[in-house]
Motif scaffolding. Structure first.
Motif, PDB file in Angstrom:
ATOM      1  N   VAL A   4       0.848  -1.212  -0.070  1.00 23.53           N
ATOM      2  CA  VAL A   4       0.150  -0.049   0.027  1.00 23.53           C
ATOM      3  C   VAL A   4       0.943   1.306  -0.135  1.00 23.53           C
ATOM      4  O   VAL A   4       1.894   1.277   0.685  1.00 23.53           O
ATOM      5  CB  VAL A   4      -0.952   0.192   1.081  1.00 23.53           C
ATOM      6  CG1 VAL A   4      -1.555   1.199   1.395  1.00 23.53           C
ATOM      7  CG2 VAL A   4      -1.813  -1.429   1.071  1.00 23.53           C
ATOM      8  N   ASP A  42      -6.112   3.639   1.490  1.00 25.11           N
ATOM      9  CA  ASP A  42      -5.501   2.468   1.144  1.00 25.11           C
ATOM     10  C   ASP A  42      -5.982   2.042  -0.269  1.00 25.11           C
ATOM     11  O   ASP A  42      -5.857   0.870  -0.459  1.00 25.11           O
ATOM     12  CB  ASP A  42      -5.571   1.265   2.248  1.00 25.11           C
ATOM     13  CG  ASP A  42      -5.096   1.597   3.572  1.00 25.11           C
ATOM     14  OD1 ASP A  42      -4.208   2.476   3.437  1.00 25.11           O
ATOM     15  OD2 ASP A  42      -5.373   1.126   4.468  1.00 25.11           O
ATOM     16  N   TRP A  45      -1.464   1.628  -4.613  1.00 26.61           N
ATOM     17  CA  TRP A  45      -0.380   0.465  -4.300  1.00 26.61           C
ATOM     18  C   TRP A  45       0.981   0.774  -5.182  1.00 26.61           C
ATOM     19  O   TRP A  45       0.864   1.577  -6.277  1.00 26.61           O
ATOM     20  CB  TRP A  45      -0.554  -0.972  -4.967  1.00 26.61           C
ATOM     21  CG  TRP A  45      -1.875  -1.260  -4.287  1.00 26.61           C
ATOM     22  CD1 TRP A  45      -2.061  -1.917  -2.862  1.00 26.61           C
ATOM     23  CD2 TRP A  45      -3.493  -0.945  -4.234  1.00 26.61           C
ATOM     24  NE1 TRP A  45      -3.236  -2.195  -2.552  1.00 26.61           N
ATOM     25  CE2 TRP A  45      -4.061  -1.626  -3.354  1.00 26.61           C
ATOM     26  CE3 TRP A  45      -3.990  -0.232  -5.327  1.00 26.61           C
ATOM     27  CZ2 TRP A  45      -5.622  -1.175  -3.171  1.00 26.61           C
ATOM     28  CZ3 TRP A  45      -5.341  -0.032  -5.425  1.00 26.61           C
ATOM     29  CH2 TRP A  45      -6.128  -0.720  -4.344  1.00 26.61           C
ATOM     30  N   HIS A  91      -9.178  -4.706  -4.525  1.00 26.17           N
ATOM     31  CA  HIS A  91      -9.813  -3.773  -3.615  1.00 26.17           C
ATOM     32  C   HIS A  91     -11.109  -3.420  -3.964  1.00 26.17           C
ATOM     33  O   HIS A  91     -12.086  -3.201  -3.253  1.00 26.17           O
ATOM     34  CB  HIS A  91      -8.615  -2.480  -3.873  1.00 26.17           C
ATOM     35  CG  HIS A  91      -9.060  -1.456  -2.853  1.00 26.17           C
ATOM     36  ND1 HIS A  91      -8.831  -1.415  -1.664  1.00 26.17           N
ATOM     37  CD2 HIS A  91      -9.709  -0.238  -3.235  1.00 26.17           C
ATOM     38  CE1 HIS A  91      -9.301  -0.409  -0.969  1.00 26.17           C
ATOM     39  NE2 HIS A  91      -9.608   0.403  -1.884  1.00 26.17           N
TER      40      HIS A  91
END
Length: 137
Positions: A4, A42, A45, A91
């Motif tokens: 992350v 979050d 990435w 995600h």
């Protein structure tokens, strides 16, 4: 290694984004708020080895989109982008989306990459980009 992203990664993320040969960003200030929003939740990435970031991806759970997928040109061709795209899709699936979408300029390497990854063209955006969708498993 995919991890992350944090705000500390923003300078390298900006450097990679600015180094692309296609899909050049005409107004970087236009995306600053969205990048900060996604990093703080979050939704961003990076692929990092030995302290060096090679690429990044981002997904927006508010609308089910892949917001970004960019590689350092020197790190292309190693399969890193596929892993980053998978992290973004996971995600979105965890956020409850059954499909993901994205858009990119037609006829580009990105256009060809998404087609090879099984994304389906579903139309064009008002500014002429190709809109792709893919079911999330």
């Amino acid at each position: 290694m995919i991890r992350v992203a944090t705000r500390a990664d923003l300078p390298r993320i900006s450097e990679i984004r600015g180094a692309v040969r296609e899909n050049v960003l005409s107004n970087p200030a236009k995306i600053t708020d969205t990048v900060a929003y996604l990093i703080d939740r979050d939704g961003f990435w990076v692929f990092e080895t030995n302290g060096h970031i090679h690429g990044f991806s981002s997904a927006d759970p508010r609308n089910g989109s892949i917001f970004a997928l960019f590689m350092d040109p020197a790190s292309e061709g190693r399969g890193i982008a596929r892993g980053l795209l998978a992290a973004a899709c996971e995600h979105l699936a965890a956020a409850g989306h059954s499909r993901a979408w994205l858009s990119t300029d037609p006829g580009t390497r990105a256009d060809r990459f998404y087609r090879r990854q099984g994304w389906t063209e579903t139309g064009r955006t008002p500014d002429g980009e190709v809109r792709f969708e893919k079911a999330l498993d």
